[in-house]
Enzyme design. Structure first.
Site, PDB file in Angstrom:
ATOM      1  N   SER A   1       0.832  -1.205   0.000  1.00 35.48           N
ATOM      2  CA  SER A   1       0.000   0.000   0.000  1.00 35.48           C
ATOM      3  C   SER A   1       0.864   1.251   0.000  1.00 35.48           C
ATOM      4  O   SER A   1       1.947   1.277   0.607  1.00 35.48           O
ATOM      5  CB  SER A   1      -0.860  -0.043   1.262  1.00 35.48           C
ATOM      6  OG  SER A   1      -1.321   1.232   1.578  1.00 35.48           O
TER       7      SER A   1
ATOM      8  N   TYR B   1      -2.068  -0.299  10.183  1.00 36.15           N
ATOM      9  CA  TYR B   1      -2.311  -1.015   8.921  1.00 36.15           C
ATOM     10  C   TYR B   1      -1.091  -0.871   8.005  1.00 36.15           C
ATOM     11  O   TYR B   1      -0.574  -1.854   7.462  1.00 36.15           O
ATOM     12  CB  TYR B   1      -3.577  -0.479   8.232  1.00 36.15           C
ATOM     13  CG  TYR B   1      -3.696  -0.960   6.814  1.00 36.15           C
ATOM     14  CD1 TYR B   1      -4.087  -2.279   6.558  1.00 36.15           C
ATOM     15  CD2 TYR B   1      -3.381  -0.132   5.740  1.00 36.15           C
ATOM     16  CE1 TYR B   1      -4.155  -2.741   5.253  1.00 36.15           C
ATOM     17  CE2 TYR B   1      -3.456  -0.590   4.443  1.00 36.15           C
ATOM     18  CZ  TYR B   1      -3.839  -1.893   4.199  1.00 36.15           C
ATOM     19  OH  TYR B   1      -3.895  -2.347   2.902  1.00 36.15           O
TER      20      TYR B   1
ATOM     21  N   LYS C   1       1.655  -3.753   6.414  1.00 37.57           N
ATOM     22  CA  LYS C   1       2.032  -3.938   5.010  1.00 37.57           C
ATOM     23  C   LYS C   1       3.550  -3.801   4.836  1.00 37.57           C
ATOM     24  O   LYS C   1       4.179  -4.527   4.063  1.00 37.57           O
ATOM     25  CB  LYS C   1       1.299  -2.927   4.117  1.00 37.57           C
ATOM     26  CG  LYS C   1      -0.157  -3.283   3.882  1.00 37.57           C
ATOM     27  CD  LYS C   1      -0.261  -4.526   2.997  1.00 37.57           C
ATOM     28  CE  LYS C   1      -1.628  -5.105   2.929  1.00 37.57           C
ATOM     29  NZ  LYS C   1      -1.692  -6.383   2.212  1.00 37.57           N
TER      30      LYS C   1
END
Ligand code: UDP
Length: 327
Positions: free
Chosen positions: A117, A140, A144
């Protein structure tokens, strides 16, 4: 050739599956359906309901289907939830990725595509290229970032090549009308717009209007899911042909503010009410891609890089999905 796609019942996964099947490739979907949806499962794919943490299951899939290529998309995706329950993100996104990779030991897997991402970059001034040192700000993004590290580590250990795709803001739906974004809980701007498009009185909230950007609202790089799908096909072909790992930003290189996007919608929905609200926790002011590498490597020319088209495509899907769901 058979390809295992984890998270193949999700929004992006279902689009890639659709294209692979169209290209007559044998596709195996592994999805626990926590965030994936039954309705998005392609009937021509082999579907296995299960978890990437289940090493025995993954090992047996790799063996029985002779899998050489994996597209690894399975992950938890809710940025807000990650802040509240970081453990879940470590378990699913980080440990899950590691277990999937461990299952590749002594297999014939040679290529792995990993969905990362743009959030791993943190806040950016100007367009960001792949060499920028990651600065993940939320849980988050951090999950990643750790996922990328694991892919690189095990690539050396188990001798496979990887393609890491750093997605910018993915939106829109396939022309087929068969797959699109179902999940509402992430609160994505264009999904919210699509949902509101079906209401008599549409309302869109804009989170924050005093960011250091051109109009005070956040700037993002929206990429049509059909172009993103093309990139995955190109990525697989590149790995097979060149046997060289890569990291690529997947965006168009153009930043749109939230207000830009909402104004496009206002042209479609004249009575739209716009409400300004306070900033959403964890939002970076702006992030958009530098596209030099992707253009050079893949000689890539996007086909759907038009924000009007992206929004209309998301709205079209929302209508189709609602109709078939309310039957
Ligand atoms: N956003 C907004 N209203 C909404 C949904 C999102 O103003 O109803 C903003 C959000 O704060 C962010 C941008 O739109 O600045 C894109 O958010 P989205 O959730 O689509 O993607 P993200 O960039 O967070 O992955």
């Amino acid at each position: 050739m058979s390809i295992l796609i984890t998270g193949g019942a999700g929004y992006i996964g279902s689009h890639i599956v659709e294209r692979l099947i169209k290209n007559k490739i044998k596709v195996i979907i592994l999805d626990n359906l926590n965030t994936g949806h039954k309705k998005l499962i392609n009937k021509k794919a082999f579907f296995i309901r299960g978890d990437i943490n289940d090493k025995n299951l993954v090992k047996s899939i790799l063996k029985s289907y002779n899998v050489k290529t994996i597209i690894h998309l399975a992950a938890c995706l809710n940025v807000n939830e990650a802040e509240i329950n970081p453990q879940k993100y470590m378990e699913n996104n980080v440990k899950g990725t590691e277990n999937l990779l461990l299952s590749c030991k002594n297999s014939i897997v040679k290529n792995i595509i990993f969905s990362s991402s743009c959030s791993i970059y943190g806040n950016i001034n100007g367009a960001v290229n792949e060499n920028k040192k990651p600065n993940p700000e939320g849980k988050y993004a951090y999950s990643k970032y750790l996922g990328e590290k694991l892919i690189k580590k095990y690539s050396k250990k188990f001798n496979f090549k990887y393609g890491i795709f750093r997605y910018f803001n993915v939106a829109g739906a396939s022309n087929s009308g068969k797959v699109g974004e179902v999940e509402k809980s992430y609160g994505h701007l264009i999904k919210n717009i699509a949902i509101q498009s079906l209401k008599k009185k549409a309302v869109i909230k804009i989170f924050g209007n005093n960011y250091p950007t051109k109009d005070g609202t956040c700037v993002r790089d929206y990429i049509h899911v059909s172009d993103l799908t093309d990139l995955h096909i190109k990525g697989i072909n590149y790995l097979i042909k060149n046997k060289k790992s890569f990291i690529l930003n997947c965006g168009y290189g153009k930043g749109y503010s939230v207000l830009n996007v909402v104004n496009v919608f206002k042209k479609i929905k004249k009575n739209l009410v716009i409400i300004y609200q306070k900033k959403r926790f964890g939002d970076v002011p702006q992030v958009y891609s530098n596209t030099k590498k992707i253009e050079k490597m893949f000689k890539w020319k996007p086909k759907h890089n038009d924000i009007n088209k992206i929004i209309r495509s998301a709205i079209r899907w929302e209508k189709i999905f609602n109709k078939t769901n309310n039957k």
